[in-house]
Design a protein around this motif. Structure first.
Motif, PDB file in Angstrom:
ATOM      1  N   UNK A 179     -35.594   8.512 -28.406  1.00  0.00           N
ATOM      2  CA  UNK A 179     -34.867   9.205 -29.468  1.00  0.00           C
ATOM      3  C   UNK A 179     -33.897   8.283 -30.209  1.00  0.00           C
ATOM      4  N   UNK A 180     -33.941   6.982 -29.871  1.00  0.00           N
ATOM      5  CA  UNK A 180     -33.085   5.976 -30.511  1.00  0.00           C
ATOM      6  C   UNK A 180     -31.607   6.230 -30.260  1.00  0.00           C
ATOM      7  N   UNK A 181     -31.289   6.734 -29.066  1.00  0.00           N
ATOM      8  CA  UNK A 181     -29.902   6.923 -28.656  1.00  0.00           C
ATOM      9  C   UNK A 181     -29.553   5.826 -27.656  1.00  0.00           C
ATOM     10  N   UNK A 182     -28.572   4.965 -27.947  1.00  0.00           N
ATOM     11  CA  UNK A 182     -28.181   3.937 -26.975  1.00  0.00           C
ATOM     12  C   UNK A 182     -27.750   4.574 -25.656  1.00  0.00           C
ATOM     13  N   UNK A 183     -28.307   4.079 -24.560  1.00  0.00           N
ATOM     14  CA  UNK A 183     -28.048   4.669 -23.244  1.00  0.00           C
ATOM     15  C   UNK A 183     -27.602   3.590 -22.273  1.00  0.00           C
ATOM     16  N   UNK A 184     -26.518   3.850 -21.580  1.00  0.00           N
ATOM     17  CA  UNK A 184     -26.021   2.964 -20.533  1.00  0.00           C
ATOM     18  C   UNK A 184     -25.996   3.733 -19.232  1.00  0.00           C
ATOM     19  N   UNK A 185     -26.575   3.135 -18.199  1.00  0.00           N
ATOM     20  CA  UNK A 185     -26.565   3.711 -16.853  1.00  0.00           C
ATOM     21  C   UNK A 185     -25.687   2.838 -15.968  1.00  0.00           C
ATOM     22  N   UNK A 186     -24.903   3.448 -15.116  1.00  0.00           N
ATOM     23  CA  UNK A 186     -24.073   2.699 -14.170  1.00  0.00           C
ATOM     24  C   UNK A 186     -24.448   3.074 -12.750  1.00  0.00           C
ATOM     25  N   UNK A 187     -24.461   2.081 -11.874  1.00  0.00           N
ATOM     26  CA  UNK A 187     -24.607   2.279 -10.430  1.00  0.00           C
ATOM     27  C   UNK A 187     -23.275   1.895  -9.806  1.00  0.00           C
ATOM     28  N   UNK A 188     -22.660   2.809  -9.073  1.00  0.00           N
ATOM     29  CA  UNK A 188     -21.240   2.667  -8.753  1.00  0.00           C
ATOM     30  C   UNK A 188     -20.919   2.590  -7.269  1.00  0.00           C
ATOM     31  N   UNK A 189     -21.892   2.707  -6.399  1.00  0.00           N
ATOM     32  CA  UNK A 189     -21.624   2.664  -4.961  1.00  0.00           C
ATOM     33  C   UNK A 189     -22.842   3.137  -4.210  1.00  0.00           C
ATOM     34  N   UNK A 190     -22.641   3.862  -3.139  1.00  0.00           N
ATOM     35  CA  UNK A 190     -23.797   4.368  -2.406  1.00  0.00           C
ATOM     36  C   UNK A 190     -23.456   4.849  -1.021  1.00  0.00           C
ATOM     37  N   UNK A 191     -24.520   5.179  -0.278  1.00  0.00           N
ATOM     38  CA  UNK A 191     -24.349   5.696   1.069  1.00  0.00           C
ATOM     39  C   UNK A 191     -23.750   7.079   1.112  1.00  0.00           C
ATOM     40  N   UNK A 192     -23.767   7.789  -0.026  1.00  0.00           N
ATOM     41  CA  UNK A 192     -23.164   9.123  -0.156  1.00  0.00           C
ATOM     42  C   UNK A 192     -21.677   9.093   0.162  1.00  0.00           C
ATOM     43  N   UNK A 193     -21.064   7.919  -0.017  1.00  0.00           N
ATOM     44  CA  UNK A 193     -19.619   7.797   0.113  1.00  0.00           C
ATOM     45  C   UNK A 193     -18.992   7.641  -1.258  1.00  0.00           C
ATOM     46  N   UNK A 194     -17.727   7.236  -1.274  1.00  0.00           N
ATOM     47  CA  UNK A 194     -17.011   7.060  -2.535  1.00  0.00           C
ATOM     48  C   UNK A 194     -16.432   5.651  -2.570  1.00  0.00           C
ATOM     49  N   UNK A 195     -16.902   4.844  -3.505  1.00  0.00           N
ATOM     50  CA  UNK A 195     -16.418   3.480  -3.691  1.00  0.00           C
ATOM     51  C   UNK A 195     -15.212   3.496  -4.619  1.00  0.00           C
ATOM     52  N   UNK A 196     -14.093   2.969  -4.159  1.00  0.00           N
ATOM     53  CA  UNK A 196     -12.901   2.896  -5.013  1.00  0.00           C
ATOM     54  C   UNK A 196     -13.151   1.966  -6.193  1.00  0.00           C
ATOM     55  N   UNK A 197     -13.834   0.851  -5.941  1.00  0.00           N
ATOM     56  CA  UNK A 197     -14.160  -0.071  -7.036  1.00  0.00           C
ATOM     57  C   UNK A 197     -15.099   0.598  -8.037  1.00  0.00           C
ATOM     58  N   UNK A 198     -16.072   1.355  -7.519  1.00  0.00           N
ATOM     59  CA  UNK A 198     -17.001   2.043  -8.405  1.00  0.00           C
ATOM     60  C   UNK A 198     -16.323   3.106  -9.238  1.00  0.00           C
TER      61      UNK A 198
END
Length: 355
Positions: free
Chosen positions: A204-223
């Motif tokens: 659709x010509x919409x600029x898209x940015x995806x972020x990967x921010x952590x993992x393990x079903x936890x919460x990354x403070x840096x992420x």
């Protein structure tokens, strides 16, 4: 994307002001014949200007984006905005409530079902609404992810390569504005391929940015910090939040996900013993890990090796592993922004010429 959506909302996307409500996803059950599933949404609009579509909870067990967008929705008022911000912090709400990657209603993996189906399962209907209603309104879309229960991810951002040199250059500029420590360009051949939100946005010509921010079903403070700062930087860059206070973007290391050989998979069942960690540089042919048979010491241990050199972007989180499970993804360094845009454009021209 030909049938009209069955999802509805009292939110008026064209009205100025700050609206907090939900999308109504029709869902009939034994105990609720005419019921709906609520999907939280916040729309903030002031005058004319660009529209940013901000999404988290595409997968329910990925948490940094959910918190970052909820915080932003609480903080921002109409007077702060020039244009429009549409925020969905828990897009696949049934999966978010269950803390699962997929929906408990239909086992639907939302980011593998785009562009969706207006008359399909609940998850297909959500994908269709985003594809048919929300994306056509957007000038930029940010989709915040993490590794969920199955992966540990290096906090990073990624885009799909553009169809022209100029388009790729704009996407690389967007990565620089977001400011992840590592950013990658994908050819779309791994993961969800053509069935992701980013793939439909590209169509659709919409600029898209995806972020990967952590993992393990936890919460990354840096992420979480990256999500909050990166989204704000992009909104300021587009002039949607012109006066917001935000840290300047640090430099980002530009990399690429180079086809299917970037991924390492298990071929047997067992206990996964990793030989490399997230963020570690590796070489093609290097030992990636071992899969130990469960309780059968006389059986052979499977050794797995990296197929490409690069930096470990993600690593499997659970130790128990089955055939076909992704154990690693690696990213490879690329050249300057200008040379990347040129080389990608040349690749696409060659591919089109050979069709």
């Amino acid at each position: 994307m030909t049938s009209k959506t069955r999802i509805w909302t009292p939110v008026d996307y064209e009205a100025d002001g700050k609206q907090r409500d939900c999308l109504r996803l029709p869902h009939s059950t034994d105990l609720s014949a005419y019921g709906f599933v609520p999907i939280p949404i916040v729309c903030i609009k002031s005058g004319s200007g660009p529209t940013a579509l901000l999404i988290a909870g595409n997968h329910g067990d990925e948490y940094e984006g959910q918190i970052a967008l909820s915080n932003l929705a609480r903080e921002i008022g109409t007077d702060d905005v020039r244009g429009r911000i549409i925020i969905l912090p828990a897009l696949n709400f049934p999966a978010v409530e269950a803390g699962r990657r997929v929906s408990p209603l239909d086992d639907g993996n939302l980011n593998r079902l785009f562009p969706g189906d207006a008359l399909g399962s609940p998850t297909q209907m959500i994908a269709h609404y985003v594809s048919d209603v929300l994306l056509p309104m957007a000038d930029i879309v940010i989709d915040l992810h993490a590794g969920g229960r199955s992966l540990h991810y290096l906090p990073s951002a990624l885009v799909r390569a553009g169809g022209t040199q100029a388009e790729t250059a704009r996407l690389i500029e967007l990565l620089g504005v977001f400011g992840a420590p590592v950013s990658s360009i994908s050819d779309g051949s791994g993961g969800g391929g053509a069935t992701t939100l980013a793939a439909v946005a590209q169509q659709l010509n919409v600029p898209a940015l995806t972020a990967e921010l952590g993992g393990g079903a936890g919460l990354s403070r840096d992420g979480l910090q990256l999500a909050e700062q990166g989204v704000r930087r992009v909104l300021k860059h587009y002039g949607i939040l012109p006066d917001i206070k935000v840290d300047p973007a640090p430099g980002t290391r530009l990399m690429k996900v180079d086809g299917r050989d970037a991924f390492t998979y298990a071929l047997t069942s067992g206990i996964f013993e990793p030989a490399a960690e997230v963020g570690e540089p590796v070489k093609a042919g290097q030992l990636a890990g071992r899969v130990h048979p469960i309780g059968w010491p006389m059986h052979q241990v499977e050794t797995v090796h990296f197929r490409q050199s690069g930096l470990v972007a993600c690593r499997r989180a659970p130790s128990l592993t089955a055939p076909g499970d992704c154990l690693y993804k690696v990213m490879a360094d690329i050249g300057t922004q200008a040379s990347l845009a040129r080389s990608r454009h040349q690749e696409l021209q060659a591919a089109n010429h050979n069709r």
